[in-house]
Design an enzyme around this catalytic site. Structure first.
Site, PDB file in Angstrom:
ATOM      1  N   CYS A  83      28.367  38.571  47.990  1.00 43.67           N
ATOM      2  CA  CYS A  83      27.862  37.688  49.051  1.00 43.67           C
ATOM      3  C   CYS A  83      27.442  38.457  50.299  1.00 43.67           C
ATOM      4  O   CYS A  83      26.793  37.894  51.184  1.00 43.67           O
ATOM      5  CB  CYS A  83      28.924  36.652  49.415  1.00 43.67           C
ATOM      6  SG  CYS A  83      29.751  35.953  47.973  1.00 43.67           S
ATOM      7  N   HIS A 334      23.850  29.092  50.825  1.00 39.34           N
ATOM      8  CA  HIS A 334      24.400  30.424  50.574  1.00 39.34           C
ATOM      9  C   HIS A 334      23.770  31.049  49.320  1.00 39.34           C
ATOM     10  O   HIS A 334      24.425  31.216  48.299  1.00 39.34           O
ATOM     11  CB  HIS A 334      25.931  30.300  50.431  1.00 39.34           C
ATOM     12  CG  HIS A 334      26.630  31.597  50.242  1.00 39.34           C
ATOM     13  ND1 HIS A 334      26.126  32.812  50.630  1.00 39.34           N
ATOM     14  CD2 HIS A 334      27.844  31.887  49.680  1.00 39.34           C
ATOM     15  CE1 HIS A 334      26.982  33.770  50.330  1.00 39.34           C
ATOM     16  NE2 HIS A 334      28.019  33.240  49.746  1.00 39.34           N
TER      17      HIS A 334
END
Lengths: 387, 387
Positions: A83, A334
């Site tokens: 991430c 995201h």
């Protein structure tokens, strides 16, 4: 060291983007960033492509992406750090310019996460740590890892599910004002509390979505800033990075992310600023508890005072420090490889004061911070930007 | 620009390494590199981990690898560029030091390719280009792509299957002298010609193997070279990189790799040398034809004269330029993420004159070159090293 500026940024609409291939998606951000900077691909020396991949059919997408966006024969370098991939791409680009190897670099992050079913996507996410010992043997998924942190924070500091819900309420409020956000609707505390449990105390509305999306930044040396007559360069004042063991069983304290504290310390030192100087920030709210812990680890408040900060509304624009006023991971979305560069997109717009109304943070010092984390905290990147 | 040196190198035995996990495998190269440089993990500022992945169970292995090798809390940055991953890791590490962000960097490449069955591994390899248009629709695998280049070279320059077989014979000869090579046996021209066809004119013994393996390099600034009292630093004199379209259908000439020609030009210019100055080289012989084309694209001979160079034995040690005298990808092996750094391992040993007998290239100028390519030529990296 040579100074490096952000001279152009772009970002696509985040969400379910089955209307485009990964290459087409990447071009949406790259086109906007090139036009924003007033340069063309010919002016760019090399591209850095951030992508986690492993989900879609294009297993090594950096080359097709680089070719499609018109960068052949220059680049690409592909980076991946789960991430945190977006700010790693920025960091690699930064060093290519700071070293003198390049004058202008394109950093682009792109991810198509909705091409495969959600359980597959989550299973891949669960592997962003130590697969064998924790994901495989103990079934530790991403929400479960953050739930450990949430319960520890609740036990030690009296943090409540309502505190976490308030983060979702704030970020969805800003998402509702952002035409590029994955979720453009508001939520109430009650809706968050009543949403489906994922890994108690984390519920569906405490969690960031699985998004497709892309974001890009054009980086430039001081010479290039002059050459291309950039009115409002946004300077990269400091980058900090650190890691922690990916083995949750080997960590000592579940109320703080050591990698973020070390990365923030490094970034503040390099930028020559204090945490209180930060006026607008994008922090890694993969789950609502992560934003509360980030307030503390980044030094915006003392340890344990994160819940109070959100309860008092101090992280809305106009408060002590404006946090995730683009909607954050929670509402803007995201798309892993893009997320960190999506933060740079927003903060560059903020520092240039291109937002309006409730979406523009009031600025005096013109200092912003981006904070991008891999998995359940094994790697953290912090970037300080300054106009 | 700040100068950067290679101060320590390590490499594992390449081959089927089911005796170790990926983390344990990486440690074999890192331990040797740290000891070779005389530094510890505490002296290293950040690690760069090169890994293609997507094959094994550990989908994002950089974090577990970084933790296992004792680098927490520093690093990692993961890079991937298919078969060129190793020299991309070196390049990112180089720029971290050249910029002033770091003084000492660990670049490690690691790959476990034999954990999954060979067809799966080859299928992943086939995706290192443009999946949708060529792999999926036309079934273009890696050997098929190189076969296009081989037949074009045969048609235009009279190159024969025997010329290609001679590359295998040379590289297997050197593999037989290298205790870390995947294949430590010699082959004859006849054996190569009689081996199973893969994609005519490429046969089994024209192809590099599917290997597990790891290689590492410790990079350092001039200050760090002095601080750690390094006797024989090997300087990175120039790095060149370029890409070409991954779409084979869009390329204009199948007898040359444009990315390699551009990358070599950039590397020679930065290093201030001519191709004829190179005394020892590791080139990307994924298939035997690739080594012959590399002779030409790197400027060791004129276009079309590659077959003559191997036929005259001029790329053995003692010839015009010693090429792949560690066995190359063909015999030493090709563990994707490690391959480029495995070249740096060998060339550092060569420049320090640590090899003996037929394995040591005679040196006068002490200039070496590494050449690492992704897939069927869409990305090429060239690094010039100088003692």
């Amino acid at each position: 060291m040579r100074r490096v500026a952000v001279i152009g940024v772009g970002q696509s609409l985040y969400g379910v983007r089955s209307d485009v291939t990964m290459q087409e998606l990447a071009w949406e951000a790259v086109k906007e960033a090139l036009e924003d900077a007033g340069v063309t691909q010919r002016d760019v020396d090399i591209s850095v492509v951030g992508n986690v991949g492993t989900r879609g059919y294009e297993l090594m997408p950096a080359q097709p992406v680089n070719d499609y966006i018109g960068m052949t024969p220059k680049g690409p370098i592909r980076v991946e750090m789960a991430c945190a991939t977006g700010l790693v791409a920025l960091t690699v680009g930064y060093n290519l310019i700071a070293s003198g190897s390049a004058e202008v670099v394109l950093a682009v992050g792109v991810e198509k996460m909705t091409e495969v079913d959600t359980p597959t996507s989550l299973a891949v996410g669960g592997r962003a740590g130590n697969y064998l010992w924790e994901f495989h043997f103990y079934g530790t998924t991403m929400p479960a890892g953050y739930a450990l942190y949430a319960t520890a924070h609740m036990a030690k500091f009296g943090t409540t599910e309502e505190h976490m819900a308030l983060v979702a309420v704030k970020n969805h409020y800003y998402g509702s004002l952002n035409p590029k956000a994955h979720f453009q609707h508001t939520v109430t505390v009650e809706e968050v509390l009543k949403s489906r449990p994922i890994a108690w105390p984390i519920k569906l509305l405490d969690s960031s979505p699985i998004s497709d999306g892309t974001a890009a930044a054009i980086l430039a040396s001081e010479d290039a800033v002059r050459k291309y007559k950039i009115d409002t360069p946004v300077w990269i004042a400091g980058i900090g990075y650190a890691n922690d063991t990916p083995l949750l069983t080997r960590r000592k304290d579940y109320t703080t992310f050591q990698a973020t504290r070390l990365a923030a310390e490094m970034a503040y030192k390099k930028a020559g600023i204090e945490p209180r100087d930060v006026e607008v920030a994008n922090v890694h709210d993969a789950f609502t508890i992560a934003e509360i812990i980030a307030y503390e680890d980044l030094g915006f408040v003392k340890k344990g005072e994160g819940p109070k900060l959100i309860a008092e509304g101090q992280t809305y624009a106009g408060g002590k420090v404006a946090v995730n006023i683009d909607g954050g991971l929670k509402a803007k979305g995201h798309p892993l490889g893009a997320t960190g560069l999506g933060m740079i997109y927003e903060l560059t717009k903020q520092l240039r004061e291109e937002r309006s109304g409730p979406r523009q943070a009031p600025l005096k010092k013109y200092i912003a911070l981006a904070h991008n984390v891999a998995g359940v905290g094994p790697v953290s990147y912090v970037v300080v930007l300054r106009r």
